[in-house]
Each structure stands twice: as C-alpha cells, then as structure tokens.
Design a protein around this motif. Structure first.
Motif, PDB file in Angstrom:
ATOM      1  N   LEU A 109       0.815  -1.217   0.000  1.00 23.99           N
ATOM      2  CA  LEU A 109       0.000   0.000   0.000  1.00 23.99           C
ATOM      3  C   LEU A 109       0.848   1.266   0.000  1.00 23.99           C
ATOM      4  CD1 LEU A 109      -2.759  -1.043   2.564  1.00 23.99           C
ATOM      5  CD2 LEU A 109      -2.890  -1.076   0.064  1.00 23.99           C
ATOM      6  N   LYS A 110       2.156   1.097   0.223  1.00 23.77           N
ATOM      7  CA  LYS A 110       3.104   2.219   0.257  1.00 23.77           C
ATOM      8  C   LYS A 110       2.767   3.214   1.365  1.00 23.77           C
ATOM      9  CE  LYS A 110       4.272   1.932  -4.677  1.00 23.77           C
ATOM     10  NZ  LYS A 110       5.647   1.439  -4.436  1.00 23.77           N
ATOM     11  N   THR A 111       2.467   2.674   2.550  1.00 24.76           N
ATOM     12  CA  THR A 111       2.108   3.505   3.695  1.00 24.76           C
ATOM     13  C   THR A 111       2.876   3.065   4.935  1.00 24.76           C
ATOM     14  OG1 THR A 111       0.275   2.047   4.335  1.00 24.76           O
ATOM     15  CG2 THR A 111      -0.235   3.868   2.811  1.00 24.76           C
ATOM     16  N   LEU A 121      13.951  13.995   8.473  1.00 29.44           N
ATOM     17  CA  LEU A 121      14.926  13.006   8.011  1.00 29.44           C
ATOM     18  C   LEU A 121      14.284  11.653   7.732  1.00 29.44           C
ATOM     19  CD1 LEU A 121      18.161  13.419  10.179  1.00 29.44           C
ATOM     20  CD2 LEU A 121      17.900  13.835   7.729  1.00 29.44           C
ATOM     21  N   VAL A 122      13.488  11.162   8.689  1.00 28.35           N
ATOM     22  CA  VAL A 122      12.920   9.827   8.517  1.00 28.35           C
ATOM     23  C   VAL A 122      11.878   9.820   7.408  1.00 28.35           C
ATOM     24  CG1 VAL A 122      10.912   9.780  10.089  1.00 28.35           C
ATOM     25  CG2 VAL A 122      12.409   7.795   9.929  1.00 28.35           C
ATOM     26  N   SER A 123      11.217  10.955   7.183  1.00 27.99           N
ATOM     27  CA  SER A 123      10.248  11.039   6.094  1.00 27.99           C
ATOM     28  C   SER A 123      10.958  10.936   4.750  1.00 27.99           C
ATOM     29  CB  SER A 123       9.457  12.342   6.175  1.00 27.99           C
ATOM     30  OG  SER A 123       8.763  12.456   7.391  1.00 27.99           O
ATOM     31  N   ARG A 124      12.035  11.688   4.601  1.00 31.49           N
ATOM     32  CA  ARG A 124      12.804  11.628   3.348  1.00 31.49           C
ATOM     33  C   ARG A 124      13.318  10.219   3.109  1.00 31.49           C
ATOM     34  NH1 ARG A 124      17.847  15.614   2.579  1.00 31.49           N
ATOM     35  NH2 ARG A 124      16.146  17.141   2.646  1.00 31.49           N
ATOM     36  N   TRP A 125      13.795   9.580   4.183  1.00 34.81           N
ATOM     37  CA  TRP A 125      14.305   8.212   4.083  1.00 34.81           C
ATOM     38  C   TRP A 125      13.203   7.256   3.631  1.00 34.81           C
ATOM     39  CZ3 TRP A 125      13.143   3.686   6.856  1.00 34.81           C
ATOM     40  CH2 TRP A 125      14.065   2.651   6.749  1.00 34.81           C
ATOM     41  N   ALA A 126      12.021   7.387   4.223  1.00 39.83           N
ATOM     42  CA  ALA A 126      10.924   6.482   3.892  1.00 39.83           C
ATOM     43  C   ALA A 126      10.478   6.634   2.447  1.00 39.83           C
ATOM     44  CB  ALA A 126       9.743   6.739   4.830  1.00 39.83           C
ATOM     45  N   TYR A 127      10.423   7.870   1.953  1.00 37.21           N
ATOM     46  CA  TYR A 127      10.013   8.085   0.563  1.00 37.21           C
ATOM     47  C   TYR A 127      11.090   7.599  -0.412  1.00 37.21           C
ATOM     48  CZ  TYR A 127       6.553  11.228   2.679  1.00 37.21           C
ATOM     49  OH  TYR A 127       5.545  11.760   3.435  1.00 37.21           O
ATOM     50  N   ALA A 128      12.339   7.923  -0.114  1.00 35.26           N
ATOM     51  CA  ALA A 128      13.414   7.611  -1.057  1.00 35.26           C
ATOM     52  C   ALA A 128      13.853   6.152  -1.001  1.00 35.26           C
ATOM     53  CB  ALA A 128      14.616   8.524  -0.790  1.00 35.26           C
ATOM     54  N   GLU A 129      13.975   5.608   0.210  1.00 36.90           N
ATOM     55  CA  GLU A 129      14.556   4.278   0.359  1.00 36.90           C
ATOM     56  C   GLU A 129      13.510   3.157   0.368  1.00 36.90           C
ATOM     57  OE1 GLU A 129      17.712   3.834   0.201  1.00 36.90           O
ATOM     58  OE2 GLU A 129      18.274   5.937   0.289  1.00 36.90           O
ATOM     59  N   LEU A 130      12.329   3.437   0.906  1.00 37.51           N
ATOM     60  CA  LEU A 130      11.290   2.411   0.960  1.00 37.51           C
ATOM     61  C   LEU A 130      10.235   2.597  -0.116  1.00 37.51           C
ATOM     62  CD1 LEU A 130      10.660   2.098   4.806  1.00 37.51           C
ATOM     63  CD2 LEU A 130      12.439   1.044   3.396  1.00 37.51           C
ATOM     64  N   ALA A 131      10.332   3.693  -0.866  1.00 38.63           N
ATOM     65  CA  ALA A 131       9.376   3.993  -1.936  1.00 38.63           C
ATOM     66  C   ALA A 131       7.946   4.091  -1.413  1.00 38.63           C
ATOM     67  CB  ALA A 131       9.472   2.958  -3.060  1.00 38.63           C
ATOM     68  N   LEU A 132       7.795   4.598  -0.166  1.00 39.65           N
ATOM     69  CA  LEU A 132       6.459   4.787   0.377  1.00 39.65           C
ATOM     70  C   LEU A 132       5.841   6.061  -0.205  1.00 39.65           C
ATOM     71  CD1 LEU A 132       7.004   3.827   4.128  1.00 39.65           C
ATOM     72  CD2 LEU A 132       6.322   2.381   2.196  1.00 39.65           C
ATOM     73  N   HIS A 133       4.531   6.118  -0.178  1.00 35.82           N
ATOM     74  CA  HIS A 133       3.827   7.284  -0.730  1.00 35.82           C
ATOM     75  C   HIS A 133       3.141   8.123   0.349  1.00 35.82           C
ATOM     76  CE1 HIS A 133       1.605   9.827  -3.474  1.00 35.82           C
ATOM     77  NE2 HIS A 133       0.466   9.486  -2.883  1.00 35.82           N
ATOM     78  N   HIS A 142      -2.630  13.311  11.174  1.00 35.10           N
ATOM     79  CA  HIS A 142      -1.872  14.107  10.206  1.00 35.10           C
ATOM     80  C   HIS A 142      -1.291  13.158   9.164  1.00 35.10           C
ATOM     81  CE1 HIS A 142      -1.476  17.830  12.786  1.00 35.10           C
ATOM     82  NE2 HIS A 142      -1.762  16.929  13.709  1.00 35.10           N
ATOM     83  N   ALA A 143      -1.012  13.663   7.992  1.00 40.01           N
ATOM     84  CA  ALA A 143      -0.375  12.825   6.970  1.00 40.01           C
ATOM     85  C   ALA A 143       0.412  13.692   6.001  1.00 40.01           C
ATOM     86  CB  ALA A 143      -1.409  12.006   6.210  1.00 40.01           C
ATOM     87  N   ARG A 144       1.418  13.067   5.420  1.00 44.75           N
ATOM     88  CA  ARG A 144       2.224  13.733   4.388  1.00 44.75           C
ATOM     89  C   ARG A 144       2.443  12.749   3.250  1.00 44.75           C
ATOM     90  NH1 ARG A 144       8.374  15.828   5.278  1.00 44.75           N
ATOM     91  NH2 ARG A 144       8.959  15.620   3.102  1.00 44.75           N
ATOM     92  N   LEU A 145       2.359  13.237   2.034  1.00 45.39           N
ATOM     93  CA  LEU A 145       2.560  12.414   0.851  1.00 45.39           C
ATOM     94  C   LEU A 145       3.940  12.661   0.274  1.00 45.39           C
ATOM     95  CD1 LEU A 145      -0.864  13.039  -0.952  1.00 45.39           C
ATOM     96  CD2 LEU A 145      -0.313  11.305   0.787  1.00 45.39           C
ATOM     97  N   ALA A 146       4.424  11.671  -0.452  1.00 44.50           N
ATOM     98  CA  ALA A 146       5.732  11.806  -1.095  1.00 44.50           C
ATOM     99  C   ALA A 146       5.742  12.970  -2.078  1.00 44.50           C
ATOM    100  CB  ALA A 146       6.100  10.514  -1.807  1.00 44.50           C
ATOM    101  N   THR A 147       4.586  13.333  -2.601  1.00 47.80           N
ATOM    102  CA  THR A 147       4.487  14.416  -3.575  1.00 47.80           C
ATOM    103  C   THR A 147       4.331  15.787  -2.924  1.00 47.80           C
ATOM    104  OG1 THR A 147       2.127  13.884  -3.715  1.00 47.80           O
ATOM    105  CG2 THR A 147       3.563  12.989  -5.430  1.00 47.80           C
ATOM    106  N   ASP A 148       4.161  15.832  -1.587  1.00 48.41           N
ATOM    107  CA  ASP A 148       4.079  17.117  -0.892  1.00 48.41           C
ATOM    108  C   ASP A 148       5.460  17.755  -0.801  1.00 48.41           C
ATOM    109  OD1 ASP A 148       1.363  16.826  -0.469  1.00 48.41           O
ATOM    110  OD2 ASP A 148       1.609  15.966   1.546  1.00 48.41           O
ATOM    111  N   GLU A 149       5.484  19.071  -0.762  1.00 51.38           N
ATOM    112  CA  GLU A 149       6.759  19.787  -0.647  1.00 51.38           C
ATOM    113  C   GLU A 149       7.385  19.539   0.710  1.00 51.38           C
ATOM    114  OE1 GLU A 149       8.515  24.373  -0.998  1.00 51.38           O
ATOM    115  OE2 GLU A 149       6.378  23.950  -1.315  1.00 51.38           O
ATOM    116  N   GLU A 150       8.688  19.321   0.735  1.00 51.67           N
ATOM    117  CA  GLU A 150       9.407  19.119   1.995  1.00 51.67           C
ATOM    118  C   GLU A 150       9.745  20.466   2.630  1.00 51.67           C
ATOM    119  OE1 GLU A 150      13.721  17.435   3.588  1.00 51.67           O
ATOM    120  OE2 GLU A 150      12.834  16.562   1.793  1.00 51.67           O
TER     121      GLU A 150
END
Length: 205
Positions: free
Chosen positions: A106-108, A131-143, A190-198
């Motif tokens: 589910l990429k979550t 940091l952990v958000s960037r890691w999760a999007y880049a390394e785990l390909a979560l959305h 709360h939630a943040r998507l990989a497509t949201d601005e960092e």
C-alpha cells in the motif's frame, strides 16, 4: 544536506541510515546497556506517559531490553524501522523516531517519536521527522506517511505541522487514555505524501 549510512533491516529493505540537519538516526541495539537505559528513561518520562500507553507496560531494564528485541524482530521482518535520534557530532542520544505498520504493497506507514527532556525545545523532533520522512520516501518507496497524536498534545501537533504533515481530521476514541486500557481518547490524524513539498528544517534560512 542529509546523508545516509548502512543500517541493519529486513534484507529486502534498503540498508541506509538517515543523517543530516545536525542529527544522525541509528538503529537501536537491544544488546547495548546504554541503549536499554535510554529506552527505559524515555518510556518512564512523565510527559511520555501522559500522552502514550504502550500495548505492553514495563518499568525496568529487562522490560526495556525485551521491548528493543521486539523492535528488532519487527524490523527484521520489514514491519517497522526504529531509530535512536543522536546528535550528529557528539553521538549523544536525544530520543526516538520510528516507522510502524509499514506496508510496501500500500506504500504507507505510521510515524511515532519522542524526545528526552533535556533535548526538548531545540527542534529535534521536527528535524528527525524530516529526516525519517525523506528516508521512507526515497529508500522504501512509500507514498503516504501518517502521524497520530492525542487531542491536546499541542507540542506534537506543532512538530507534525512544521514537518509538512497536514491535519486531516479527528479519529474518535482511537487511543488509550494515559495508563489505562478501559478508557479511550480522540486522536488528531496528520499525513504527508511523497508528492508534498518538503519543509525547511528549523533554523534554515
């Protein structure tokens, strides 16, 4: 700029360690007395206990070690990733941040964190969450990353907002009351998507 180092996880997951914004996120070591003592101190902190009720309650080093071993097993199975937040230069432990309920399909995932009393007021949780958000999007390909906190926990709400986690609503009676299993309280989601601005880290110009 954030950098990465090797991290022991499920072999199917990337083995990198988030680093940047003055912090280094390292895997907890269940065999380390220092890690167990830090884990215990964080969970015995009155502020932590005010806002959290772990599924399994414990109050000694043996319980802390077992809790960390459980985290390691979940990480080995790819269900979670737990990090000790440390100062990038000194290596001093500052707190914890982790991803739970990781679903590669589910990429979550769900994010949780706490900061030791002496490290509060310095933007540690916000910087670690970035940091952990960037890691999760880049390394785990979560959305999608979700973050829930008890209604009234204004400090955690500010961390979420500063890290780009938008408020999405209130979950009714979705968390135990402090120290209880027979009463519940509402949770802000709360939630943040990989497509949201960092967002920029605290103190950045």
């Amino acid at each position: 700029m954030a950098h990465t180092r090797m991290l022991t996880l499920d072999p199917s997951l990337p083995r990198t360690e988030p680093r940047g914004h003055g912090l280094r996120l390292t895997a907890w070591d269940a065999g380390s007395d220092a890690d167990a003592q830090t884990w215990l101190r964080g969970h015995l902190d009155p502020d932590f206990r005010r806002w959290n009720t772990p599924l399994k309650l414990w109050s000694d080093l043996a319980g802390a070690r077992e809790s960390l071993r459980g985290r390691a097993r979940d990480a080995a199975d790819g269900r979670s990733a737990s990090f000790r937040i440390t100062d990038e230069d000194s290596g001093t432990a500052l707190g914890h941040i982790g991803l739970g309920e990781i679903s590669r399909q589910l990429k979550t995932a769900r994010v949780g964190y706490w900061v030791l009393p002496e490290a509060r007021g310095r933007g540690v949780a916000t910087r670690a969450l970035l940091l952990v958000s960037r890691w999760a999007y880049a390394e785990l390909a979560l959305h999608r990353l979700e973050l829930g906190h008890a209604v009234g926990h204004d400090a955690s709400c500010r961390v979420a907002e500063r890290s780009g986690y938008r408020a999405e609503g209130t979950l009714r009676e979705a968390m135990f009351e402090a120290g209880r299993r027979d009463a519940f309280r509402d949770v802000h989601l709360h939630a943040r998507l990989a497509t949201d601005e960092e967002p920029a880290p605290p103190g950045a110009r």
